[in-house]
Every structure is written in C-alpha cells, then in structure tokens.
Write a protein that holds these residues in place. Sequence first.
Motif, PDB file in Angstrom:
ATOM      1  N   GLN A   1      -5.894 -31.095   8.660  1.00 57.81           N
ATOM      2  CA  GLN A   1      -5.234 -30.989   7.366  1.00 57.81           C
ATOM      3  C   GLN A   1      -5.607 -29.658   6.721  1.00 57.81           C
ATOM      4  OE1 GLN A   1      -6.191 -34.193   4.738  1.00 57.81           O
ATOM      5  NE2 GLN A   1      -4.459 -33.829   3.426  1.00 57.81           N
ATOM      6  N   VAL A   2      -4.645 -29.016   6.087  1.00 54.67           N
ATOM      7  CA  VAL A   2      -4.904 -27.720   5.486  1.00 54.67           C
ATOM      8  C   VAL A   2      -5.676 -27.881   4.185  1.00 54.67           C
ATOM      9  CG1 VAL A   2      -2.723 -27.680   4.196  1.00 54.67           C
ATOM     10  CG2 VAL A   2      -3.803 -25.531   4.889  1.00 54.67           C
ATOM     11  N   GLN A   3      -6.601 -26.953   3.937  1.00 55.17           N
ATOM     12  CA  GLN A   3      -7.314 -26.901   2.665  1.00 55.17           C
ATOM     13  C   GLN A   3      -6.766 -25.749   1.849  1.00 55.17           C
ATOM     14  OE1 GLN A   3      -9.624 -27.168   5.634  1.00 55.17           O
ATOM     15  NE2 GLN A   3      -9.080 -29.304   5.328  1.00 55.17           N
ATOM     16  N   LEU A   4      -6.666 -25.960   0.538  1.00 54.24           N
ATOM     17  CA  LEU A   4      -6.069 -24.970  -0.356  1.00 54.24           C
ATOM     18  C   LEU A   4      -7.051 -24.605  -1.455  1.00 54.24           C
ATOM     19  CD1 LEU A   4      -2.583 -26.699  -0.805  1.00 54.24           C
ATOM     20  CD2 LEU A   4      -3.167 -24.856   0.785  1.00 54.24           C
ATOM     21  N   VAL A   5      -7.120 -23.317  -1.779  1.00 53.79           N
ATOM     22  CA  VAL A   5      -7.978 -22.850  -2.863  1.00 53.79           C
ATOM     23  C   VAL A   5      -7.182 -21.876  -3.718  1.00 53.79           C
ATOM     24  CG1 VAL A   5     -10.075 -21.642  -3.503  1.00 53.79           C
ATOM     25  CG2 VAL A   5     -10.066 -23.121  -1.483  1.00 53.79           C
ATOM     26  N   GLU A   6      -7.022 -22.226  -4.991  1.00 53.68           N
ATOM     27  CA  GLU A   6      -6.304 -21.360  -5.918  1.00 53.68           C
ATOM     28  C   GLU A   6      -7.260 -20.377  -6.589  1.00 53.68           C
ATOM     29  OE1 GLU A   6      -4.395 -25.532  -6.428  1.00 53.68           O
ATOM     30  OE2 GLU A   6      -6.389 -24.652  -6.204  1.00 53.68           O
ATOM     31  N   SER A   7      -6.708 -19.254  -7.000  1.00 52.40           N
ATOM     32  CA  SER A   7      -7.467 -18.269  -7.765  1.00 52.40           C
ATOM     33  C   SER A   7      -6.471 -17.442  -8.581  1.00 52.40           C
ATOM     34  CB  SER A   7      -8.287 -17.363  -6.847  1.00 52.40           C
ATOM     35  OG  SER A   7      -7.430 -16.648  -5.966  1.00 52.40           O
ATOM     36  N   GLY A   8      -7.005 -16.622  -9.468  1.00 51.96           N
ATOM     37  CA  GLY A   8      -6.155 -15.697 -10.202  1.00 51.96           C
ATOM     38  C   GLY A   8      -5.850 -16.101 -11.628  1.00 51.96           C
ATOM     39  N   GLY A   9      -6.294 -17.281 -12.027  1.00 51.91           N
ATOM     40  CA  GLY A   9      -6.054 -17.690 -13.393  1.00 51.91           C
ATOM     41  C   GLY A   9      -6.923 -16.898 -14.362  1.00 51.91           C
ATOM     42  N   GLY A  10      -6.656 -17.090 -15.650  1.00 53.95           N
ATOM     43  CA  GLY A  10      -7.445 -16.395 -16.657  1.00 53.95           C
ATOM     44  C   GLY A  10      -6.766 -16.455 -18.001  1.00 53.95           C
ATOM     45  N   LEU A  11      -7.276 -15.624 -18.898  1.00 59.51           N
ATOM     46  CA  LEU A  11      -6.744 -15.526 -20.248  1.00 59.51           C
ATOM     47  C   LEU A  11      -5.842 -14.293 -20.329  1.00 59.51           C
ATOM     48  CD1 LEU A  11      -6.693 -16.285 -23.274  1.00 59.51           C
ATOM     49  CD2 LEU A  11      -8.758 -14.872 -23.538  1.00 59.51           C
ATOM     50  N   VAL A  12      -4.633 -14.484 -20.827  1.00 62.92           N
ATOM     51  CA  VAL A  12      -3.684 -13.378 -20.930  1.00 62.92           C
ATOM     52  C   VAL A  12      -2.944 -13.513 -22.255  1.00 62.92           C
ATOM     53  CG1 VAL A  12      -1.861 -14.628 -19.691  1.00 62.92           C
ATOM     54  CG2 VAL A  12      -1.864 -12.122 -19.685  1.00 62.92           C
ATOM     55  N   GLN A  13      -2.543 -12.388 -22.797  1.00 65.02           N
ATOM     56  CA  GLN A  13      -1.793 -12.408 -24.053  1.00 65.02           C
ATOM     57  C   GLN A  13      -0.329 -12.771 -23.798  1.00 65.02           C
ATOM     58  OE1 GLN A  13      -2.332  -8.627 -26.017  1.00 65.02           O
ATOM     59  NE2 GLN A  13      -4.277  -9.289 -26.903  1.00 65.02           N
ATOM     60  N   PRO A  14       0.336 -13.316 -24.797  1.00 59.15           N
ATOM     61  CA  PRO A  14       1.775 -13.585 -24.640  1.00 59.15           C
ATOM     62  C   PRO A  14       2.513 -12.322 -24.225  1.00 59.15           C
ATOM     63  CG  PRO A  14       0.947 -14.638 -26.620  1.00 59.15           C
ATOM     64  CD  PRO A  14      -0.178 -13.793 -26.097  1.00 59.15           C
ATOM     65  N   GLY A  15       3.438 -12.499 -23.290  1.00 61.60           N
ATOM     66  CA  GLY A  15       4.169 -11.364 -22.740  1.00 61.60           C
ATOM     67  C   GLY A  15       3.503 -10.733 -21.540  1.00 61.60           C
ATOM     68  N   GLY A  16       2.271 -11.131 -21.259  1.00 63.67           N
ATOM     69  CA  GLY A  16       1.544 -10.561 -20.135  1.00 63.67           C
ATOM     70  C   GLY A  16       1.899 -11.219 -18.811  1.00 63.67           C
ATOM     71  N   SER A  17       1.202 -10.781 -17.777  1.00 63.43           N
ATOM     72  CA  SER A  17       1.471 -11.263 -16.418  1.00 63.43           C
ATOM     73  C   SER A  17       0.182 -11.686 -15.732  1.00 63.43           C
ATOM     74  CB  SER A  17       2.121 -10.153 -15.575  1.00 63.43           C
ATOM     75  OG  SER A  17       3.362  -9.767 -16.106  1.00 63.43           O
ATOM     76  N   LEU A  18       0.315 -12.602 -14.802  1.00 64.45           N
ATOM     77  CA  LEU A  18      -0.770 -13.004 -13.912  1.00 64.45           C
ATOM     78  C   LEU A  18      -0.173 -13.270 -12.540  1.00 64.45           C
ATOM     79  CD1 LEU A  18      -2.929 -15.622 -15.888  1.00 64.45           C
ATOM     80  CD2 LEU A  18      -3.671 -13.361 -15.122  1.00 64.45           C
ATOM     81  N   ARG A  19      -0.979 -13.068 -11.525  1.00 64.70           N
ATOM     82  CA  ARG A  19      -0.574 -13.467 -10.185  1.00 64.70           C
ATOM     83  C   ARG A  19      -1.592 -14.463  -9.649  1.00 64.70           C
ATOM     84  NH1 ARG A  19       0.030 -10.085  -4.524  1.00 64.70           N
ATOM     85  NH2 ARG A  19      -2.245 -10.013  -4.760  1.00 64.70           N
ATOM     86  N   LEU A  20      -1.129 -15.670  -9.446  1.00 56.28           N
ATOM     87  CA  LEU A  20      -1.978 -16.709  -8.868  1.00 56.28           C
ATOM     88  C   LEU A  20      -1.898 -16.651  -7.351  1.00 56.28           C
ATOM     89  CD1 LEU A  20      -1.060 -19.744 -11.138  1.00 56.28           C
ATOM     90  CD2 LEU A  20      -2.728 -17.921 -11.540  1.00 56.28           C
TER      91      LEU A  20
ATOM     92  N   ALA B   1      -4.952 -19.763  -1.242  1.00 55.47           N
ATOM     93  CA  ALA B   1      -5.375 -19.443   0.116  1.00 55.47           C
ATOM     94  C   ALA B   1      -5.523 -20.714   0.939  1.00 55.47           C
ATOM     95  CB  ALA B   1      -6.695 -18.691   0.087  1.00 55.47           C
ATOM     96  N   GLY B   2      -4.960 -20.691   2.129  1.00 56.87           N
ATOM     97  CA  GLY B   2      -5.043 -21.848   2.999  1.00 56.87           C
ATOM     98  C   GLY B   2      -6.052 -21.640   4.107  1.00 56.87           C
ATOM     99  N   SER B   3      -6.659 -22.722   4.550  1.00 55.09           N
ATOM    100  CA  SER B   3      -7.530 -22.683   5.718  1.00 55.09           C
ATOM    101  C   SER B   3      -7.324 -23.952   6.531  1.00 55.09           C
ATOM    102  CB  SER B   3      -9.006 -22.556   5.318  1.00 55.09           C
ATOM    103  OG  SER B   3      -9.397 -23.662   4.530  1.00 55.09           O
ATOM    104  N   GLY B   4      -7.519 -23.825   7.825  1.00 52.77           N
ATOM    105  CA  GLY B   4      -7.395 -24.974   8.707  1.00 52.77           C
ATOM    106  C   GLY B   4      -6.038 -25.088   9.371  1.00 52.77           C
ATOM    107  N   PHE B   5      -5.024 -24.447   8.830  1.00 51.36           N
ATOM    108  CA  PHE B   5      -3.688 -24.497   9.409  1.00 51.36           C
ATOM    109  C   PHE B   5      -2.830 -23.428   8.748  1.00 51.36           C
ATOM    110  CE2 PHE B   5      -1.885 -27.198  12.523  1.00 51.36           C
ATOM    111  CZ  PHE B   5      -0.512 -27.121  12.382  1.00 51.36           C
ATOM    112  N   PRO B   6      -1.902 -22.827   9.488  1.00 46.51           N
ATOM    113  CA  PRO B   6      -1.052 -21.785   8.880  1.00 46.51           C
ATOM    114  C   PRO B   6      -0.168 -22.333   7.774  1.00 46.51           C
ATOM    115  CG  PRO B   6      -0.944 -21.702  11.284  1.00 46.51           C
ATOM    116  CD  PRO B   6      -1.655 -22.969  10.941  1.00 46.51           C
ATOM    117  N   LEU B   7      -0.186 -21.679   6.628  1.00 42.91           N
ATOM    118  CA  LEU B   7       0.623 -22.145   5.506  1.00 42.91           C
ATOM    119  C   LEU B   7       2.119 -21.974   5.757  1.00 42.91           C
ATOM    120  CD1 LEU B   7      -1.279 -21.034   2.279  1.00 42.91           C
ATOM    121  CD2 LEU B   7      -1.165 -23.307   3.355  1.00 42.91           C
TER     122      LEU B   7
END
Length: 125
Positions: free
Chosen positions: A1-20, A23-29
């Motif tokens: 079974q694939v394991q998933l780990v998210e990252s990239g969150g944070g505090l941003v002002q309105p109108g700003g951008s983030l990229r989440l 990452a997968g491990s154990g099997f190709p996403l």
Amino acid sequence: QVQLVESGGGLVQPGGSLRLACAGSGFPLDYYTIAWFRQAPGKEREGVSCTSASDNSTYYADSAKGRFTFARDNAKNTVYLQMNNLKPEDTAVYYCATDCRRSPYSNKIYSFGSWGQGTQVTVSS
C-alpha cells in the motif's frame, strides 16, 4: 500500500500562493487516481480535485476552479497542488488521497485508498 506525506502548507496572505506537495512511497503514484481534500474546523471534508491516472485529466470543485492546479512529477513520485489567489475561506487542513472517484450525481469527490496526514494552510492578513 502506498504511503503519502503532504508538505508545503503555511500561513499566507489573501491573494497569495502556496504549492502543496504529496510525496508517495511504497508504490508509484502514477498508477493511482489522486485527490486533494480539505477540511476546515467545524466543516465537512471537501474534495478539491480528483485526477485520473491514465491521462491526468482533473476535475476541480467549483471552489478550486481557475485558482488551483494539479501536477505530477513521476520522477519524484510526488504530486502537487498549486494554489493561487488564496482566500481566507481556503483555510483548512489539506490532504492527498489515492483512488478517488467523483459522483456523477452530486459531483462530490470520494477516496477509497490511502491518505496522508495533512498539512495546514492558513490564509490571513
């Protein structure tokens, strides 16, 4: 079974951008349909996007259309959610998940596979 780990969150002002990132491990996403979900305090979990494994076609919820974009990097076994023009109502914990489906009746997104632990996104001035 694939394991998933998210990252990239944070505090941003309105109108700003983030990229989440998810990452997968154990099997190709790239074998999986992949969804992004979010859940704000006191609210139901909402499916934001669901992407096909075959051609990367993506369904976006109305709240995400025109602002969020899904991408895959198979070499890194990672998928991304680029979020632009963020609004305070985008504040939530964001999760990636595999094996998503969209209901043709309600357009709600569901996942039947693995989930990550989530990453917090806060949009505030």
